[in-house]
Design a protein around this motif. Structure first.
Motif, PDB file in Angstrom:
ATOM      1  N   GLN A   1       0.836  -1.197   0.000  1.00  0.00           N
ATOM      2  CA  GLN A   1       0.000   0.000   0.000  1.00  0.00           C
ATOM      3  C   GLN A   1       0.873   1.250   0.000  1.00  0.00           C
ATOM      4  O   GLN A   1       0.604   2.203  -0.727  1.00  0.00           O
ATOM      5  CB  GLN A   1      -0.923  -0.009   1.207  1.00  0.00           C
ATOM      6  N   ARG A   2       1.924   1.259   0.808  1.00  0.00           N
ATOM      7  CA  ARG A   2       2.857   2.390   0.849  1.00  0.00           C
ATOM      8  C   ARG A   2       3.510   2.610  -0.502  1.00  0.00           C
ATOM      9  O   ARG A   2       3.623   3.730  -0.978  1.00  0.00           O
ATOM     10  CB  ARG A   2       3.975   2.130   1.859  1.00  0.00           C
ATOM     11  N   PHE A   3       3.970   1.509  -1.113  1.00  0.00           N
ATOM     12  CA  PHE A   3       4.619   1.600  -2.413  1.00  0.00           C
ATOM     13  C   PHE A   3       3.655   2.191  -3.440  1.00  0.00           C
ATOM     14  O   PHE A   3       4.027   3.056  -4.237  1.00  0.00           O
ATOM     15  CB  PHE A   3       5.099   0.225  -2.876  1.00  0.00           C
ATOM     16  N   GLY A   4       2.410   1.753  -3.417  1.00  0.00           N
ATOM     17  CA  GLY A   4       1.413   2.280  -4.332  1.00  0.00           C
ATOM     18  C   GLY A   4       1.153   3.754  -4.108  1.00  0.00           C
ATOM     19  O   GLY A   4       0.979   4.522  -5.055  1.00  0.00           O
ATOM     20  N   ARG A   5       1.137   4.156  -2.855  1.00  0.00           N
ATOM     21  CA  ARG A   5       0.906   5.560  -2.525  1.00  0.00           C
ATOM     22  C   ARG A   5       2.060   6.431  -3.018  1.00  0.00           C
ATOM     23  O   ARG A   5       1.847   7.491  -3.596  1.00  0.00           O
ATOM     24  CB  ARG A   5       0.740   5.714  -1.019  1.00  0.00           C
ATOM     25  N   VAL A   6       3.299   5.962  -2.799  1.00  0.00           N
ATOM     26  CA  VAL A   6       4.476   6.734  -3.197  1.00  0.00           C
ATOM     27  C   VAL A   6       4.595   6.813  -4.716  1.00  0.00           C
ATOM     28  O   VAL A   6       4.897   7.868  -5.269  1.00  0.00           O
ATOM     29  CB  VAL A   6       5.759   6.108  -2.589  1.00  0.00           C
ATOM     30  N   SER A   7       4.335   5.699  -5.396  1.00  0.00           N
ATOM     31  CA  SER A   7       4.503   5.661  -6.844  1.00  0.00           C
ATOM     32  C   SER A   7       3.271   6.172  -7.595  1.00  0.00           C
ATOM     33  O   SER A   7       3.316   6.343  -8.810  1.00  0.00           O
ATOM     34  CB  SER A   7       4.821   4.237  -7.303  1.00  0.00           C
ATOM     35  N   GLY A   8       2.169   6.386  -6.884  1.00  0.00           N
ATOM     36  CA  GLY A   8       0.955   6.864  -7.527  1.00  0.00           C
ATOM     37  C   GLY A   8       0.189   5.761  -8.242  1.00  0.00           C
ATOM     38  O   GLY A   8      -0.654   6.024  -9.090  1.00  0.00           O
ATOM     39  N   ASN A   9       0.453   4.514  -7.874  1.00  0.00           N
ATOM     40  CA  ASN A   9      -0.192   3.364  -8.510  1.00  0.00           C
ATOM     41  C   ASN A   9      -1.381   2.926  -7.652  1.00  0.00           C
ATOM     42  O   ASN A   9      -1.217   2.288  -6.615  1.00  0.00           O
ATOM     43  CB  ASN A   9       0.830   2.232  -8.657  1.00  0.00           C
ATOM     44  N   ARG A  10      -2.588   3.262  -8.104  1.00  0.00           N
ATOM     45  CA  ARG A  10      -3.801   2.945  -7.332  1.00  0.00           C
ATOM     46  C   ARG A  10      -4.004   1.442  -7.198  1.00  0.00           C
ATOM     47  O   ARG A  10      -4.497   0.972  -6.177  1.00  0.00           O
ATOM     48  CB  ARG A  10      -5.036   3.548  -8.001  1.00  0.00           C
ATOM     49  N   ARG A  11      -3.642   0.684  -8.220  1.00  0.00           N
ATOM     50  CA  ARG A  11      -3.838  -0.765  -8.180  1.00  0.00           C
ATOM     51  C   ARG A  11      -3.017  -1.391  -7.044  1.00  0.00           C
ATOM     52  O   ARG A  11      -3.504  -2.258  -6.326  1.00  0.00           O
ATOM     53  CB  ARG A  11      -3.459  -1.386  -9.513  1.00  0.00           C
ATOM     54  N   GLN A  12      -1.783  -0.929  -6.871  1.00  0.00           N
ATOM     55  CA  GLN A  12      -0.945  -1.429  -5.778  1.00  0.00           C
ATOM     56  C   GLN A  12      -1.518  -1.021  -4.428  1.00  0.00           C
ATOM     57  O   GLN A  12      -1.489  -1.788  -3.474  1.00  0.00           O
ATOM     58  CB  GLN A  12       0.491  -0.902  -5.911  1.00  0.00           C
ATOM     59  N   GLN A  13      -2.036   0.194  -4.342  1.00  0.00           N
ATOM     60  CA  GLN A  13      -2.638   0.658  -3.090  1.00  0.00           C
ATOM     61  C   GLN A  13      -3.814  -0.225  -2.693  1.00  0.00           C
ATOM     62  O   GLN A  13      -3.931  -0.642  -1.547  1.00  0.00           O
ATOM     63  CB  GLN A  13      -3.145   2.087  -3.241  1.00  0.00           C
TER      64      GLN A  13
END
Length: 57
Positions: free
Chosen positions: A20-32
């Motif tokens: 979730q953190r990685f998705g938030r930092v990279s702007g990737n909603r799918r990962q979030q």
């Protein structure tokens, strides 16, 4: 619940948090969303109500 399952569930929660953190930092909603899903599933399993655990009646 055995120690193995408790550790497995905690690892799933931590993996979800990191994802979730990685998705938030990279702007990737799918990962979030996938990370949030992992966290919720791990927490439910820890509570004994998640998928993969038999219901107690």
């Amino acid at each position: 619940m055995s120690l193995r399952w408790e550790i497995s569930n905690k690892v799933q929660v931590l993996k979800g948090w990191a994802r979730q953190r990685f998705g938030r930092v990279s702007g990737n909603r799918r990962q979030q969303v996938a990370g949030k899903s992992d966290r919720v599933a791990g927490n439910l399993k820890q509570a004994g109500k998640g998928p993969g655990t038999p219901s107690k009646r």
